[in-house]
Design an enzyme around this catalytic site. Structure first.
Site, short mmCIF file in Angstrom:
data_model
loop_
_atom_site.label_atom_id
_atom_site.label_comp_id
_atom_site.label_asym_id
_atom_site.label_seq_id
_atom_site.Cartn_x
_atom_site.Cartn_y
_atom_site.Cartn_z
N GLU A 42 76.76 35.68 64.35
CA GLU A 42 75.81 36.75 64.03
C GLU A 42 74.90 36.89 65.24
O GLU A 42 74.09 36.01 65.52
CB GLU A 42 75.01 36.39 62.78
CG GLU A 42 73.90 37.37 62.46
CD GLU A 42 72.93 36.85 61.40
OE1 GLU A 42 71.71 37.14 61.51
OE2 GLU A 42 73.38 36.11 60.49
N ARG A 46 67.50 41.23 68.11
CA ARG A 46 66.12 41.06 68.57
C ARG A 46 66.00 41.14 70.08
O ARG A 46 64.89 41.15 70.60
CB ARG A 46 65.58 39.71 68.09
CG ARG A 46 65.25 39.65 66.62
CD ARG A 46 64.68 38.30 66.24
NE ARG A 46 65.71 37.25 66.24
CZ ARG A 46 65.46 35.96 66.27
NH1 ARG A 46 64.20 35.53 66.34
NH2 ARG A 46 66.42 35.07 66.24
N THR A 70 69.49 40.79 62.15
CA THR A 70 68.16 41.40 62.32
C THR A 70 68.28 42.91 62.51
O THR A 70 67.60 43.51 63.35
CB THR A 70 67.40 40.77 63.51
OG1 THR A 70 67.68 39.38 63.59
CG2 THR A 70 65.88 40.92 63.33
N LYS A 130 72.18 37.51 51.79
CA LYS A 130 71.57 36.44 52.59
C LYS A 130 70.36 35.92 51.81
O LYS A 130 69.63 36.69 51.18
CB LYS A 130 71.14 37.04 53.93
CG LYS A 130 70.40 36.13 54.87
CD LYS A 130 70.08 36.89 56.16
CE LYS A 130 69.30 36.07 57.15
NZ LYS A 130 69.06 36.80 58.42
#
Length: 321
Positions: A42, A46, A70, A130
């Site tokens: 993953e 960011r 994110t 998640k």
């Protein structure tokens, strides 16, 4: 029906969560993860390098499960998928982003930390979410307390998961996989310590699977010989236990009443998660004899033989109880 990408993530068990600052590090990083036994990542959105990193990994390792983390906007979804991301992860549940992914048939796991989040996810048609931030939001105890009413929902805890608590999470059936960065920290990536990342990834896989010797099976001509073999171990305090096809001496030795698989017998290796072990070993080139698979009343795999022999012994995996 669960999406195929999410099924594959569940079979792998651990999703390395990667913060990458230089897209040139993406390919050697992916190579390290694959060699370590986790062909999955993953890549967090960011950093400015995330999109190019996903593109570089997808080109070099097309079969690797690379997703974007994110992800906060639909525009980021488009950029990530355009670069080759196979799944989307977000820290919270933004209904607009989730619906956008669902409508486009893009696997998405939004962050949830309470029942209201989970119910929104169900309303949006999801069956995996998640759980974030996992440890800070109550950890496995919170998931167990919260999961009971949601019989079809599975969780991917991320945030504070490490080698010490990994199996506390994975041993709960409603945990689909765990996200973690302990084997792939940003400092190690920036220092280009890819050999260390490979080795720590390998350690993470071994921690998860927990391979250990279960017992040695000895082929005997008949029941009488099997009994004699088992009795020979009484001197060590290995108590005899008669079964239908074999006689055990303690838990370490199984004397077969007739010729079983293997010229000399078999060696059983137990594992924490047999289906994940089969997936991992298959990636390593190991082949299995599907005709030997045993399952429990719920259809869960409990044992299976590998093809071939080692030193005259057949090998089989057994699920830890």
């Amino acid at each position: 029906m669960m999406n195929e990408v999410l099924k594959k993530i569940g079979a792998i068990g651990i999703v390395p969560v990667v913060k990458i600052d230089d897209a040139n590090d993406a390919v050697p990083l992916a190579k390290a993860l694959c060699e370590g036994g986790l062909p999955c990542a993953e890549i967090t959105f960011r950093t400015a390098a995330a999109e190019e990193a996903i593109r570089n990994i997808t080109k070099a390792f097309p079969d690797m499960l690379v997703g974007a983390g994110t992800v906060l906007t639909t525009e980021q979804v488009d950029r990530a998928v355009g670069a080759g991301a196979k799944f989307i992860v977000s820290p919270g549940l933004n209904p607009k982003v989730v619906k956008y992914c669902v409508d486009k048939n893009i696997p998405v796991t939004p962050g949830c930390s309470n029942p209201s989040d989970v119910e929104q996810a169900i309303e949006l048609g999801l069956d995996v979410v998640k759980f974030f931030p996992a440890e800070q939001a109550g950890g496995i105890k919170m998931i167990k307390a919260m999961a009971a009413p949601y019989v079809n929902m599975k969780f991917m805890p991320t945030g504070g998961v490490n080698a010490k608590n990994l199996n506390d999470y994975l041993s709960f059936p409603k945990i689909h996989a765990c996200g973690g960065s302990w084997m792939v920290s940003g400092d190690m990536i920036n220092a280009k310590e890819f050999d260390k990342i490979r080795d720590m990834t390998r350690e993470a896989v071994q921690t998860m699977l927990g391979f250990e010797l279960a017992h040695v099976g000895v082929n005997c001509a008949d029941e009488a010989e099997a009994g004699a073999v088992a009795d020979a171990f009484n001197v060590f305090g290995f108590a005899r236990k008669d079964g239908n096809s074999s006689i055990f001496a303690g838990t370490a030795v199984e004397a077969m009443k007739s010729q079983g698989l293997g010229a000399k017998g078999h060696i059983a290796i137990r594992t924490n998660y047999i289906d994940r072990a089969i997936n991992y070993l298959s990636m390593m080139g190991v082949e299995f004899d599907e005709s030997t698979k045993k399952t429990d009343a719920k259809g869960n795999t409990t044992a299976i033989y590998l093809k071939g022999e080692v030193g005259g012994f057949a090998l089989h995996l057994v699920q830890k109880k």
